[in-house]
Design a protein around this motif. Structure first.
Motif, PDB file in Angstrom:
ATOM      1  N   LYS A  61       0.837  -1.203   0.000  1.00 25.75           N
ATOM      2  CA  LYS A  61       0.000   0.000   0.000  1.00 25.75           C
ATOM      3  C   LYS A  61       0.870   1.251   0.000  1.00 25.75           C
ATOM      4  O   LYS A  61       1.822   1.345   0.774  1.00 25.75           O
ATOM      5  N   VAL A  62       0.546   2.204  -0.870  1.00 28.51           N
ATOM      6  CA  VAL A  62       1.239   3.495  -0.904  1.00 28.51           C
ATOM      7  C   VAL A  62       0.197   4.603  -1.085  1.00 28.51           C
ATOM      8  O   VAL A  62      -0.910   4.352  -1.565  1.00 28.51           O
ATOM      9  N   ALA A  63       0.584   5.815  -0.680  1.00 32.96           N
ATOM     10  CA  ALA A  63      -0.329   6.952  -0.829  1.00 32.96           C
ATOM     11  C   ALA A  63       0.442   8.254  -0.680  1.00 32.96           C
ATOM     12  O   ALA A  63       1.559   8.259  -0.173  1.00 32.96           O
ATOM     13  N   PHE A  64      -0.165   9.337  -1.141  1.00 32.28           N
ATOM     14  CA  PHE A  64       0.341  10.671  -0.788  1.00 32.28           C
ATOM     15  C   PHE A  64      -0.185  10.984   0.604  1.00 32.28           C
ATOM     16  O   PHE A  64      -1.360  10.731   0.892  1.00 32.28           O
ATOM     17  N   PHE A  65       0.662  11.561   1.468  1.00 31.46           N
ATOM     18  CA  PHE A  65       0.228  11.826   2.841  1.00 31.46           C
ATOM     19  C   PHE A  65      -0.858  12.907   2.872  1.00 31.46           C
ATOM     20  O   PHE A  65      -1.900  12.739   3.478  1.00 31.46           O
ATOM     21  N   ARG A  66      -0.602  14.024   2.250  1.00 35.90           N
ATOM     22  CA  ARG A  66      -1.580  15.115   2.330  1.00 35.90           C
ATOM     23  C   ARG A  66      -1.813  15.690   0.950  1.00 35.90           C
ATOM     24  O   ARG A  66      -1.190  16.673   0.557  1.00 35.90           O
ATOM     25  N   LYS A  67      -2.652  15.030   0.192  1.00 36.24           N
ATOM     26  CA  LYS A  67      -2.936  15.541  -1.153  1.00 36.24           C
ATOM     27  C   LYS A  67      -4.425  15.331  -1.363  1.00 36.24           C
ATOM     28  O   LYS A  67      -4.857  14.559  -2.212  1.00 36.24           O
ATOM     29  N   GLY A  68      -5.221  15.973  -0.532  1.00 37.19           N
ATOM     30  CA  GLY A  68      -6.654  15.719  -0.579  1.00 37.19           C
ATOM     31  C   GLY A  68      -7.414  16.922  -1.090  1.00 37.19           C
ATOM     32  O   GLY A  68      -6.851  17.990  -1.310  1.00 37.19           O
ATOM     33  N   GLU A  69      -8.709  16.713  -1.299  1.00 39.48           N
ATOM     34  CA  GLU A  69      -9.554  17.844  -1.660  1.00 39.48           C
ATOM     35  C   GLU A  69     -10.677  17.923  -0.643  1.00 39.48           C
ATOM     36  O   GLU A  69     -11.153  16.884  -0.153  1.00 39.48           O
ATOM     37  N   ALA A  70     -11.094  19.143  -0.316  1.00 39.76           N
ATOM     38  CA  ALA A  70     -12.147  19.339   0.679  1.00 39.76           C
ATOM     39  C   ALA A  70     -13.445  18.718   0.182  1.00 39.76           C
ATOM     40  O   ALA A  70     -13.751  18.766  -1.010  1.00 39.76           O
ATOM     41  N   CYS A  71     -14.187  18.114   1.098  1.00 41.05           N
ATOM     42  CA  CYS A  71     -15.449  17.469   0.721  1.00 41.05           C
ATOM     43  C   CYS A  71     -16.313  17.350   1.983  1.00 41.05           C
ATOM     44  O   CYS A  71     -15.933  17.835   3.043  1.00 41.05           O
ATOM     45  N   THR A  72     -17.429  16.689   1.872  1.00 38.86           N
ATOM     46  CA  THR A  72     -18.202  16.298   3.046  1.00 38.86           C
ATOM     47  C   THR A  72     -18.551  14.824   2.852  1.00 38.86           C
ATOM     48  O   THR A  72     -18.512  14.321   1.714  1.00 38.86           O
ATOM     49  N   PRO A  73     -18.928  14.122   3.940  1.00 44.85           N
ATOM     50  CA  PRO A  73     -19.302  12.716   3.759  1.00 44.85           C
ATOM     51  C   PRO A  73     -20.467  12.556   2.791  1.00 44.85           C
ATOM     52  O   PRO A  73     -20.626  11.517   2.170  1.00 44.85           O
ATOM     53  N   GLU A  74     -21.279  13.600   2.634  1.00 48.37           N
ATOM     54  CA  GLU A  74     -22.433  13.494   1.726  1.00 48.37           C
ATOM     55  C   GLU A  74     -22.023  13.730   0.271  1.00 48.37           C
ATOM     56  O   GLU A  74     -22.583  13.137  -0.633  1.00 48.37           O
ATOM     57  N   THR A  75     -21.042  14.606   0.046  1.00 45.44           N
ATOM     58  CA  THR A  75     -20.728  14.985  -1.338  1.00 45.44           C
ATOM     59  C   THR A  75     -19.508  14.264  -1.910  1.00 45.44           C
ATOM     60  O   THR A  75     -19.187  14.434  -3.082  1.00 45.44           O
ATOM     61  N   VAL A  76     -18.812  13.480  -1.077  1.00 48.96           N
ATOM     62  CA  VAL A  76     -17.533  12.905  -1.537  1.00 48.96           C
ATOM     63  C   VAL A  76     -17.705  12.013  -2.769  1.00 48.96           C
ATOM     64  O   VAL A  76     -18.680  11.281  -2.896  1.00 48.96           O
ATOM     65  N   ASP A  77     -16.718  12.112  -3.661  1.00 45.37           N
ATOM     66  CA  ASP A  77     -16.660  11.241  -4.824  1.00 45.37           C
ATOM     67  C   ASP A  77     -15.781  10.044  -4.432  1.00 45.37           C
ATOM     68  O   ASP A  77     -14.577  10.194  -4.242  1.00 45.37           O
ATOM     69  N   ARG A  78     -16.383   8.861  -4.314  1.00 53.12           N
ATOM     70  CA  ARG A  78     -15.616   7.694  -3.857  1.00 53.12           C
ATOM     71  C   ARG A  78     -14.962   6.926  -5.012  1.00 53.12           C
ATOM     72  O   ARG A  78     -14.325   5.914  -4.799  1.00 53.12           O
ATOM     73  N   THR A  79     -15.116   7.444  -6.228  1.00 52.60           N
ATOM     74  CA  THR A  79     -14.456   6.792  -7.367  1.00 52.60           C
ATOM     75  C   THR A  79     -13.034   7.326  -7.463  1.00 52.60           C
ATOM     76  O   THR A  79     -12.807   8.523  -7.332  1.00 52.60           O
ATOM     77  N   VAL A  80     -12.072   6.439  -7.673  1.00 53.33           N
ATOM     78  CA  VAL A  80     -10.687   6.878  -7.848  1.00 53.33           C
ATOM     79  C   VAL A  80     -10.462   7.128  -9.337  1.00 53.33           C
ATOM     80  O   VAL A  80     -10.789   6.296 -10.180  1.00 53.33           O
ATOM     81  N   ARG A  81      -9.913   8.347  -9.634  1.00 52.29           N
ATOM     82  CA  ARG A  81      -9.839   8.783 -11.040  1.00 52.29           C
ATOM     83  C   ARG A  81      -8.528   8.362 -11.702  1.00 52.29           C
ATOM     84  O   ARG A  81      -7.504   8.225 -11.035  1.00 52.29           O
ATOM     85  N   GLU A  82      -8.575   8.255 -13.028  1.00 48.98           N
ATOM     86  CA  GLU A  82      -7.378   7.876 -13.797  1.00 48.98           C
ATOM     87  C   GLU A  82      -6.217   8.833 -13.542  1.00 48.98           C
ATOM     88  O   GLU A  82      -5.075   8.433 -13.409  1.00 48.98           O
ATOM     89  N   GLY A  83      -6.531  10.134 -13.451  1.00 48.22           N
ATOM     90  CA  GLY A  83      -5.484  11.139 -13.248  1.00 48.22           C
ATOM     91  C   GLY A  83      -4.780  10.956 -11.901  1.00 48.22           C
ATOM     92  O   GLY A  83      -3.565  11.165 -11.783  1.00 48.22           O
ATOM     93  N   GLU A  84      -5.538  10.545 -10.885  1.00 46.92           N
ATOM     94  CA  GLU A  84      -4.943  10.313  -9.564  1.00 46.92           C
ATOM     95  C   GLU A  84      -4.009   9.106  -9.597  1.00 46.92           C
ATOM     96  O   GLU A  84      -2.927   9.112  -9.007  1.00 46.92           O
ATOM     97  N   ILE A  85      -4.448   8.075 -10.316  1.00 46.34           N
ATOM     98  CA  ILE A  85      -3.606   6.872 -10.419  1.00 46.34           C
ATOM     99  C   ILE A  85      -2.314   7.228 -11.165  1.00 46.34           C
ATOM    100  O   ILE A  85      -1.220   6.816 -10.776  1.00 46.34           O
ATOM    101  N   ALA A  86      -2.439   8.066 -12.202  1.00 47.97           N
ATOM    102  CA  ALA A  86      -1.249   8.490 -12.955  1.00 47.97           C
ATOM    103  C   ALA A  86      -0.294   9.269 -12.038  1.00 47.97           C
ATOM    104  O   ALA A  86       0.931   9.087 -12.108  1.00 47.97           O
ATOM    105  N   ASP A  87      -0.829  10.107 -11.144  1.00 49.00           N
ATOM    106  CA  ASP A  87       0.015  10.905 -10.239  1.00 49.00           C
ATOM    107  C   ASP A  87       0.787  10.019  -9.267  1.00 49.00           C
ATOM    108  O   ASP A  87       1.975  10.225  -9.038  1.00 49.00           O
ATOM    109  N   ILE A  88       0.117   9.029  -8.676  1.00 43.80           N
ATOM    110  CA  ILE A  88       0.839   8.180  -7.708  1.00 43.80           C
ATOM    111  C   ILE A  88       1.828   7.292  -8.454  1.00 43.80           C
ATOM    112  O   ILE A  88       2.952   7.066  -7.988  1.00 43.80           O
ATOM    113  N   ARG A  89       1.459   6.844  -9.651  1.00 43.93           N
ATOM    114  CA  ARG A  89       2.402   6.037 -10.446  1.00 43.93           C
ATOM    115  C   ARG A  89       3.660   6.842 -10.776  1.00 43.93           C
ATOM    116  O   ARG A  89       4.768   6.325 -10.697  1.00 43.93           O
TER     117      ARG A  89
END
Ligand code: FAD
Length: 381
Positions: free
Chosen positions: A267-295
């Motif tokens: 498991k790997v991740a960026f420590f603090r690279k998030g976007e503001a959201c709320t539990p109601e509005t959060v997008d739980r899909t992981v996007r292609e661009g995010e996968i490209a960034d961690i890769r």
């Protein structure tokens, strides 16, 4: 209404489950109310692993709490008869002046913790999968590793229930109020009275603590699991430690040894690279661009890990502006305890934060150092 319970806990995630365990073990009558299932994936405590470490770059003030957390995790292991904290060692990697390295070193020196400083050549010799630049260094500590969030939550809940705690799941709390002799909590199923209340609602703190106008920001973060190109052998916990690696402009990448059961990902991740959201509005899909960034990041730091993507999941940080926790008695209601210990780094402390919450709920004070977490540091409206 008479007080049926000593303490009601709202939110049985990482912190609330630990508070239930500590209070129930002290013989208190506990009611825990959780809107979802025991180890749901809608909050901040899922994803099968969390980093535990002691040479804390976030501040030497945390070290006494980390040492106590360690003792408490071991006690939970004895109570639950289960292995829950696995030491693999840990590396804080970066340029010598980076906060990740310099802060960890300062904490280790202040508290006399064991550590080794490794230069880039030694780092590559020990961990050939890493690609440090010539000026990169690392602080290695033996007493770091992996704490298992779902397993520890279940263990806390199980031991709490065995000591008589009533834990209700699938029961959202709608509101709470202070009364003349305690608190009253209304859920979708009923109204309960108690002497004390612990609010440990994670990313729902902005709602349940709305009266305080705390400057909390809920952030969406993404976790990724990869299958290394060379297989998992070199990434076993006895060979590969947890790490936090500070790269350009303060961005940190962190990671874990291979998991010990299927799907076995690293498991790997960026420590603090998030976007503001709320539990109601959060997008739980992981996007292609995010996968490209961690890769791109792991291709530069540890290209062997950049194999097949096994899994990716979102999770919430509930952050304060200074990234320290909020743990205190409610400023207007001394029988209400506030627990918002996330800011992206709370889980390793869950075992001691439960003890602190139990102290605050039963004694109104704790001997553990929590001055850093006082909400009075914010200019509250
Ligand atoms: C991607 C990611 C990686 C992380 N990595 C690390 C790490 O390596 N090391 C580390 O130390 N920390 C880490 N953290 C931080 C750590 O996981 C959190 O600090 C911790 O899980 C917070 O626990 P909590 O109990 O506050 O929140 P949660 O576990 O989310 O619990 C809050 C609970 O309250 C419930 N609730 C809320 N409102 C209500 C209501 N009205 N009625 C009933 N129930 C309610 C929720 O359903 C939830 O179950 C990470 C966090 C994330 C997201």
């Amino acid at each position: 209404m008479t007080n049926t319970y000593d303490t009601i806990i709202v939110g049985l995630g990482g912190m609330g489950s630990s508070a239930a365990y500590h209070l129930a073990k002290r013989g208190k009558r506990v009611l825990g109310l959780e809107q979802f299932t025991p180890t749901h994936t809608n909050g901040s405590s899922h994803g099968r692993s969390r980093i535990y470490r002691q040479a804390y770059f976030e501040g030497a003030e945390y070290v006494p709490l980390l040492l106590r957390a360690y003792e408490n995790w071991r006690e939970l292991e004895r109570d639950a008869d289960e292995s829950l904290l696995r030491l693999s060692g840990g590396l804080m990697i970066g340029e010598p002046h980076h906060h990740t390295v310099a802060g960890a070193l300062a904490s280790a020196q202040t508290h006399g913790l064991e550590y080794e400083l490794l230069d880039a050549a030694t780092l590559m010799q020990r961990y050939p999968m890493l690609r440090p630049t010539p000026t990169t260094v690392a602080l290695y500590e033996r007493n770091a590793g992996v704490v298992l969030p779902e397993a520890t939550i279940l263990a806390h809940q199980r031991v709490a229930a065995a000591h008589g705690a009533a834990l209700h799941f699938g029961e959202p709390v709608l509101h709470w109020e202070a009364t003349d002799n305690g608190v009253r909590v209304t859920s979708e199923r009923g109204t309960y009275a108690a002497e004390r209340l612990i609010l440990s609602p994670g990313a729902w703190a902005p709602q349940l603590m709305a009266d305080l106008h705390l400057p909390l920001v809920v952030e969406r973060q993404v976790l990724y699991w990869f299958a290394p190109k060379s297989g998992f052998d070199a990434y076993q916990p006895d060979r590969f430690p947890i790490f936090i690696w500070e790269i350009d402009n303060g961005l940190q990448v962190y990671g874990f040894p291979a998991e010990q059961s299927a799907p076995f990902g690293v498991k790997v991740a960026f420590f603090r690279k998030g976007e503001a959201c709320t539990p109601e509005t959060v997008d739980r899909t992981v996007r292609e661009g995010e996968i490209a960034d961690i890769r791109a990041a792991i291709e530069q730091l540890m290209p062997d890990v950049n194999g097949e993507l096994v899994e990716a999941k979102t999770c919430f940080y509930t952050t304060t502006p200074d990234e320290h926790f909020v743990i205190a008695l409610h400023p207007q209601h001394a029988n209400v305890v506030l627990a918002s210990p996330c800011s992206g780094h709370g889980y390793k402390f869950a075992s001691v934060i439960g003890e602190i919450l139990a102290d605050l709920a039963s004694e109104g004070a704790t001997r553990l150092p929590i001055g850093l977490f006082d909400p009075a540091r914010f200019k509250l409206e």
